[in-house]
Design a protein around this motif. Structure first.
Motif, PDB file in Angstrom:
ATOM      1  N   HIS A  45       1.092  -1.282   0.164  1.00 53.06           N
ATOM      2  CA  HIS A  45      -0.043  -0.422   0.207  1.00 53.06           C
ATOM      3  C   HIS A  45       0.563   1.037   0.035  1.00 53.06           C
ATOM      4  CE1 HIS A  45      -1.461  -3.562   2.771  1.00 53.06           C
ATOM      5  NE2 HIS A  45      -2.626  -3.062   1.335  1.00 53.06           N
ATOM      6  N   PRO A  46       1.674   1.509  -1.355  1.00 51.43           N
ATOM      7  CA  PRO A  46       2.573   2.088  -1.217  1.00 51.43           C
ATOM      8  C   PRO A  46       1.853   3.967  -0.424  1.00 51.43           C
ATOM      9  CG  PRO A  46       2.144   2.120  -3.439  1.00 51.43           C
ATOM     10  CD  PRO A  46       1.101   0.768  -2.605  1.00 51.43           C
ATOM     11  N   SER A  47       0.722   4.401  -1.020  1.00 49.32           N
ATOM     12  CA  SER A  47       0.024   5.697  -0.606  1.00 49.32           C
ATOM     13  C   SER A  47      -0.002   5.792   0.702  1.00 49.32           C
ATOM     14  CB  SER A  47      -0.621   6.022  -1.739  1.00 49.32           C
ATOM     15  OG  SER A  47      -0.928   6.362  -3.301  1.00 49.32           O
ATOM     16  N   ALA A  48      -0.908   5.206   1.012  1.00 46.46           N
ATOM     17  CA  ALA A  48      -0.992   4.780   2.172  1.00 46.46           C
ATOM     18  C   ALA A  48      -0.033   4.406   3.954  1.00 46.46           C
ATOM     19  CB  ALA A  48      -1.919   3.873   2.238  1.00 46.46           C
ATOM     20  N   ALA A  49       1.140   4.135   2.711  1.00 50.63           N
ATOM     21  CA  ALA A  49       2.723   4.578   3.611  1.00 50.63           C
ATOM     22  C   ALA A  49       3.074   5.399   3.707  1.00 50.63           C
ATOM     23  CB  ALA A  49       3.565   3.588   3.472  1.00 50.63           C
ATOM     24  N   LYS A  50       2.800   6.613   3.007  1.00 48.08           N
ATOM     25  CA  LYS A  50       3.005   7.671   2.610  1.00 48.08           C
ATOM     26  C   LYS A  50       2.246   8.808   3.587  1.00 48.08           C
ATOM     27  CE  LYS A  50       5.144   7.804  -1.755  1.00 48.08           C
ATOM     28  NZ  LYS A  50       4.828   8.911  -3.413  1.00 48.08           N
ATOM     29  N   ILE A  51       0.946   8.693   2.956  1.00 50.42           N
ATOM     30  CA  ILE A  51       0.248   9.060   4.647  1.00 50.42           C
ATOM     31  C   ILE A  51       0.513   8.977   5.634  1.00 50.42           C
ATOM     32  CG2 ILE A  51      -2.271   9.458   5.068  1.00 50.42           C
ATOM     33  CD1 ILE A  51      -1.487  10.668   2.531  1.00 50.42           C
TER      34      ILE A  51
END
Length: 377
Positions: free
Chosen positions: A294-300
């Motif tokens: 979950h690359p985008s969720a990891a950034k958030i």
């Protein structure tokens, strides 16, 4: 006449639409770049719908608060009793072709010695979006601190002064100790106890500090461990009980703070010694795992966790859980809950280990064991 009025109305309507569209476009263009990126990433994260955080010990109390901040992103927490245990699980999953972790939070050891060699860590700078996270001036000494060999993958968010010398208040005064070399005075011979530095823990940090500090080094270690007849324990409570009883000094007595609060006659040397201070990172290192499910969720998550909100929660919740030295390296947040002796000062000289700490600690441990072997002959 009627057709002319209709034509005028149509022209005016078109102009209004064009103007309003232009205003909307300009309004969108007026958003700062980071905000556009943040909104885009958040939307993608909510579509992914989940983030998986592997975490050790007290940082998990802060991790769990992410769900309140972003309810549309399901938080999956995988915790473990120690870094080696948790990293072993993560690596076993990867060997089985299961890439389930987005982030990993633990002490620095397994980031550097396990995950980095396995090429499991992603560069972190591209994931920083919020200006308050990117801004290095908000952090201790005005810079981000990484401990991986490339200095861009394992971010250190915690840092506190390592206080490694405790004393029996009935037999010693704190001012008796102004330098580590004071521990080698003849009056302390046979009167010092300590936690065994050959096993992982606080004592090993103290051992590294002795070994690497040029004012101490092998000469000091030979005198301290070879001549002062120190008694070592592998039980923290036992070492403190010895200190509260017949001993005068203790090196790396983890439970001394709690013992003091319970009324035992022990205290900790909190002033800076001649050789400077060691900065301990506790369990305060975070890495992004690659490939991330979950690359985008990891950034958030990462930006929230390192923000003022996230790091304020980290301090507050960690201290409430009993981790009294959980000082965030963010300097723009309140420090009231952190005892003054554990806070970092911008004007002080500190020693911090880096990516070669495992090798250096192994060398120090080898020397320690050799000294003890000679002592027992």
């Amino acid at each position: 006449m009627f057709r002319s009025k209709v034509l005028i109305i149509i022209v005016v309507s078109v102009m209004v639409l064009l103007l309003s569209g232009g205003l909307v476009a300009r309004a969108a263009d007026s958003k700062p770049t980071w905000q556009v990126e943040w909104e885009k990433t958040l939307k993608a994260a909510e579509t992914e719908g989940e983030v998986a955080v592997y975490v050790v010990d007290y940082p998990k109390f802060t991790v769990e608060r992410f769900q309140n901040a972003y309810p549309k992103i399901k938080l999956s927490v995988v915790d473990g009793p120690s870094g080696p245990d948790l990293s072993s699980r993560l690596m076993a999953e990867r060997r089985a072709g299961k890439y389930q972790a987005d982030l990993y939070i633990a002490g620095q050891g397994t980031h550097v010695s396990v995950l980095y060699p396995a090429k499991a860590l992603a560069p972190m700078a591209p994931a920083f979006i919020l200006p308050e996270v990117k801004d290095e001036s908000k952090w201790f000494k005005g810079k981000h601190r990484f401990i991986d060999p490339e200095s861009n993958r394992s971010f250190v968010f915690q840092g506190h002064r390592g206080l490694y010398i405790s004393y029996n208040i009935h037999r010693v005064k704190a001012d008796d100790i102004k330098s580590w070399w004071d521990l080698t005075q003849s009056k302390w011979k046979g009167q010092i106890v300590g936690y065994d530095p050959s096993i992982a823990g606080t004592a090993r940090n103290a051992l590294w500090f002795m070994y690497k500090n040029p004012s101490l080094g092998p000469e000091f270690m030979n005198k301290l461990f070879g001549q002062m007849e120190i008694t070592f324990s592998r039980n923290h409570r036992q070492a403190v009980d010895w200190l509260a009883g017949k001993a005068m000094l203790c090196i790396a007595c983890n439970d001394a703070e709690n013992a003091k609060d319970q009324g035992l006659p022990v205290d900790i040397v909190t002033h800076t010694l001649k050789e400077g201070d060691y900065v301990a990172g506790g369990q305060g290192v975070v890495s992004l795992i690659t490939p991330a499910p979950h690359p985008s969720a990891a950034k958030i998550f990462l930006n929230w966790f390192l923000s003022r909100e996230g790091q304020s929660l980290f301090q507050e919740l960690s201290v409430k859980s009993g981790q009294i030295n959980a000082n965030s390296r963010r300097m723009d947040i309140p420090k009231d809950m952190i005892r003054p002796e554990y806070r970092l000062r911008e004007d002080a000289v500190y020693w911090e280990n880096g990516p070669t700490v495992d090798q250096e600690t192994a060398e120090a441990t080898k020397l320690f064991k050799e000294i003890l072997a000679k002592r027992s002959r």
